[in-house]
Scaffold this active site. Structure first.
Site, PDB file in Angstrom:
ATOM      1  N   GLY A   1       6.680  -1.277   4.224  1.00 20.56           N
ATOM      2  CA  GLY A   1       6.758  -1.580   3.077  1.00 20.56           C
ATOM      3  C   GLY A   1       7.588  -0.741   2.191  1.00 20.56           C
ATOM      4  CB  SER A   2       8.069   2.043   0.160  1.00 21.23           C
ATOM      5  OG  SER A   2       6.933   1.216  -0.370  1.00 21.23           O
TER       6      SER A   2
ATOM      7  CD  GLU B   1      15.092  -8.826  -4.402  1.00 17.10           C
ATOM      8  OE1 GLU B   1      15.782  -7.929  -5.117  1.00 17.10           O
ATOM      9  OE2 GLU B   1      14.303  -9.817  -4.080  1.00 17.10           O
TER      10      GLU B   1
ATOM     11  CD  GLU C   1       4.618   3.166  -8.084  1.00 14.18           C
ATOM     12  OE1 GLU C   1       5.219   2.411  -7.919  1.00 14.18           O
ATOM     13  OE2 GLU C   1       4.177   3.916  -8.678  1.00 14.18           O
TER      14      GLU C   1
ATOM     15  CD  GLU D   1       9.099  -4.431  10.748  1.00 14.11           C
ATOM     16  OE1 GLU D   1       7.729  -3.386  11.911  1.00 14.11           O
ATOM     17  OE2 GLU D   1       9.855  -4.519  11.386  1.00 14.11           O
TER      18      GLU D   1
HETATM   19  C1  FAD Z   1       4.740 -12.213  -3.284  1.00 13.98           C
HETATM   20  C2  FAD Z   1       5.596 -11.096  -2.310  1.00 13.98           C
HETATM   21  C3  FAD Z   1       7.085 -11.439  -2.048  1.00 13.98           C
HETATM   22  C4  FAD Z   1       7.738 -10.626  -1.338  1.00 13.98           C
HETATM   23  N1  FAD Z   1       8.641 -11.173  -0.661  1.00 13.98           N
HETATM   24  C5  FAD Z   1       9.729  -9.982   0.178  1.00 13.98           C
HETATM   25  C6  FAD Z   1      10.771 -10.809   1.038  1.00 13.98           C
HETATM   26  O1  FAD Z   1      10.912 -11.854   0.716  1.00 13.98           O
HETATM   27  N2  FAD Z   1      10.666  -9.929   1.820  1.00 13.98           N
HETATM   28  C7  FAD Z   1      10.889  -8.956   2.327  1.00 13.98           C
HETATM   29  O2  FAD Z   1      11.577  -7.883   2.800  1.00 13.98           O
HETATM   30  N3  FAD Z   1       9.748  -8.310   1.446  1.00 13.98           N
HETATM   31  C8  FAD Z   1       9.335  -9.158   0.641  1.00 13.98           C
HETATM   32  N4  FAD Z   1       8.414  -9.058   0.095  1.00 13.98           N
HETATM   33  C9  FAD Z   1       7.246  -7.128   0.250  1.00 13.98           C
HETATM   34  C10 FAD Z   1       7.250  -6.117  -1.010  1.00 13.98           C
HETATM   35  O3  FAD Z   1       8.964  -5.656  -0.992  1.00 13.98           O
HETATM   36  C11 FAD Z   1       6.417  -4.566  -0.727  1.00 13.98           C
HETATM   37  O4  FAD Z   1       5.323  -5.494  -0.455  1.00 13.98           O
HETATM   38  C12 FAD Z   1       7.168  -3.593  -1.331  1.00 13.98           C
HETATM   39  O5  FAD Z   1       7.914  -3.046  -1.284  1.00 13.98           O
HETATM   40  C13 FAD Z   1       5.753  -2.949  -1.446  1.00 13.98           C
HETATM   41  O6  FAD Z   1       5.638  -2.269  -0.207  1.00 13.98           O
HETATM   42  P1  FAD Z   1       3.901  -2.679   0.767  1.00 13.98           P
HETATM   43  O7  FAD Z   1       3.681  -3.515   0.187  1.00 13.98           O
HETATM   44  O8  FAD Z   1       3.970  -2.281   1.957  1.00 13.98           O
HETATM   45  O9  FAD Z   1       3.807  -1.883  -0.431  1.00 13.98           O
HETATM   46  P2  FAD Z   1       3.769   0.442  -0.004  1.00 13.98           P
HETATM   47  O10 FAD Z   1       4.839   0.663   0.767  1.00 13.98           O
HETATM   48  O11 FAD Z   1       1.955   0.722   1.860  1.00 13.98           O
HETATM   49  O12 FAD Z   1       3.363   1.365  -0.833  1.00 13.98           O
HETATM   50  C14 FAD Z   1       1.836   1.428  -1.487  1.00 13.98           C
HETATM   51  C15 FAD Z   1       2.367   2.115  -2.216  1.00 13.98           C
HETATM   52  O13 FAD Z   1       2.495   3.477  -2.501  1.00 13.98           O
HETATM   53  C16 FAD Z   1       3.964   4.199  -3.293  1.00 13.98           C
HETATM   54  N5  FAD Z   1       5.095   4.184  -2.331  1.00 13.98           N
HETATM   55  C17 FAD Z   1       5.129   4.959  -1.358  1.00 13.98           C
HETATM   56  N6  FAD Z   1       6.107   4.940  -0.979  1.00 13.98           N
HETATM   57  C18 FAD Z   1       5.929   6.256  -2.154  1.00 13.98           C
HETATM   58  C19 FAD Z   1       6.930   7.110  -2.070  1.00 13.98           C
HETATM   59  N7  FAD Z   1       7.648   7.590  -1.146  1.00 13.98           N
HETATM   60  N8  FAD Z   1       6.268   7.966  -3.594  1.00 13.98           N
HETATM   61  C20 FAD Z   1       5.892   7.288  -4.111  1.00 13.98           C
HETATM   62  N9  FAD Z   1       4.674   6.517  -3.883  1.00 13.98           N
HETATM   63  C21 FAD Z   1       5.517   5.136  -3.015  1.00 13.98           C
HETATM   64  C22 FAD Z   1       3.841   2.277  -3.553  1.00 13.98           C
HETATM   65  O14 FAD Z   1       4.843   2.519  -4.815  1.00 13.98           O
HETATM   66  C23 FAD Z   1       2.898   1.894  -3.669  1.00 13.98           C
HETATM   67  O15 FAD Z   1       2.299   1.694  -4.992  1.00 13.98           O
HETATM   68  C24 FAD Z   1       6.891  -9.250  -1.061  1.00 13.98           C
HETATM   69  C25 FAD Z   1       5.690  -8.967  -1.718  1.00 13.98           C
HETATM   70  C26 FAD Z   1       5.197 -10.399  -1.892  1.00 13.98           C
HETATM   71  C27 FAD Z   1       3.687  -9.417  -2.717  1.00 13.98           C
END
Ligand code: FAD
Length: 375
Positions: A121-122, A353, A357, A117
């Protein structure tokens, strides 16, 4: 046989037009239909539900070959196989399998997995999408982000919060059909790589989802998502492996053909050593991917192995594609030679997926658990 079939398919059906599809962000609809007909969209599903009845090892071999040529096609395949079909087959009930899985595994329709959402994300526990219990249905409201197969899917597995007070134990997974009232597919993302796949945001406004569309017991949704993603990571690791080995194949061929200073550039040790390093790391990544797939096939715990495979293979994919561009010199910087696309496609394998990190967090937890079990 499976590897050869996937390689043939990639060469004949995916290679033609791959540059144009990347330029135009065009979903490979014709190729996806053929992938279904050839059994690539439900490889591991039981034949009783129209699947191929193969093991995870077979699946990763096919994923590697298809990813060498077109990582957009392979992410479509990966989501349908390891998130949607596997999730439904493992945790769905018989009625859900008959109604949805049979059509998904045959490739008649494709599916999407909707966890992320705008603000989750993470940290996938912070779901803002709600599924309020209304007796015989849930009222679904919220927004999902970055959903692969976002517009091309017919069936969506949607995680949503039913009981806020229960935290992640209050999350459900609901099967949502595209034509349900109140469901809108939002904008398509303009991406760095895997541009042929369609990534969309999704909006749900008062969507009535029947109770029988919930997967598993009440509150099982978060566990469903985590279990499914753990297997999905093996597919993405195989995708990264394919991107890396595709880059090595192109770089090796180019290095023997291109001449500089009176000999082929492969005769210059600096270039030969790059190829040696790429090949060694790719082989190590392949073994990690196969180990994770094998553990899954043996019914053993594969959470650490799949995280390791994805973490390492995605790093190798990034490194190998950057080196492949370097080996191609200026030609590596233009689209015609394919390696710049592989470099752009490689980046996503470190993000979706679970980012690198997050994989390290999963691995570290497992390592520490193992250590405390010994102590
Ligand atoms: C092309 C594409 C296809 C996708 N397809 C799907 C899909 O089909 N279904 C679905 O549900 N999602 C999908 N995603 C979403 C994807 O899984 C998320 O973008 C990903 O999990 C990261 O979440 P975020 O973008 O919110 O980044 P954030 O969670 O905001 O992370 C930002 C940064 O902070 C770091 N970080 C966050 N928490 C921690 C921690 N505890 N310790 C250390 N570092 C941390 C992360 O590693 C990253 O470097 C897709 C994304 C893309 C770009």
């Amino acid at each position: 046989m499976i590897r050869d079939a996937a390689r043939d398919f990639a060469q004949t059906e995916l290679l033609p037009g791959v540059i144009e599809r990347d330029n135009d962000q065009k979903f490979p609809a014709g190729a996806v239909k053929k992938m279904g007909e050839l059994g690539f969209l439900g490889m591991m599903t039981d034949p009783a539900y129209n699947g191929g009845g193969m093991d995870t090892l077979s699946y990763v071999l096919a994923m590697e070959e298809i990813s060498k040529i077109d990582a957009s096609a392979s992410v479509i395949m990966s989501v349908n196989n390891s998130l949607v079909c596997w999730g439904l087959e493992t945790y769905g009930n018989e009625e859900q399998k008959q109604k949805y899985l049979t059509r998904l595994a045959s490739g008649e329709i494709i599916g999407a997995f909707c966890l992320s959402e705008p603000e989750a994300g993470s940290d996938a526990t912070s779901q803002r999408t709600t599924a309020i219990d209304q007796g015989d249905y849930y009222l679904l409201n919220g927004t999902k982000n970055w959903i692969t197969n976002g517009n091309s899917a017919s069936i969506y597995l949607v995680m949503a919060q039913t009981h806020v007070s229960k935290g992640h134990r209050g999350i459900n997974c609901l099967i949502v059909e595209k034509d349900m009232d109140g469901f809108i597919v939002g904008k398509k993302e303009d991406k760095l790589g895997i541009r042929g796949s369609d990534t969309h945001s999704l909006m749900f406004t008062d969507v009535k989802v029947p109770k029988e569309n919930r997967i598993g017991e009440e509150g099982f949704g978060f566990k469903f998502a985590m279990k499914t993603l753990s297997g999905g990571r093996i597919g993405i690791a195989a995708q990264a492996l394919g991107i890396a080995s595709g880059a090595l194949e192109l770089a090796s061929k180019y290095a023997t053909e291109r001449k500089a200073f009176g000999k082929s550039i492969s005769q210059h040790q600096a270039i030969a050593f790059k190829l040696a390093d790429m090949a060694t790391k790719i082989e190590a990544a392949r073994l990690l991917v196969m180990k994770a797939a094998w553990l899954k096939d043996q019914g053993q715990n594969y959470d650490k192995a799949s995280a390791m495979a994805k973490l390492y293979a995605s790093e190798v994919a990034m490194e190998a594609t950057v080196e492949a561009v370097q080996i191609h010199g200026g030609y590596g910087f233009v689209k015609e030679y394919h390696v710049e696309r592989l470099m752009r496609d490689a980046k996503i394998t470190q993000i979706y997926e679970g980012t690198s990190e997050i994989q390290r967090i999963v691995i570290a937890r497992a390592v520490l658990d193992e250590a405390s079990a010994i102590a």
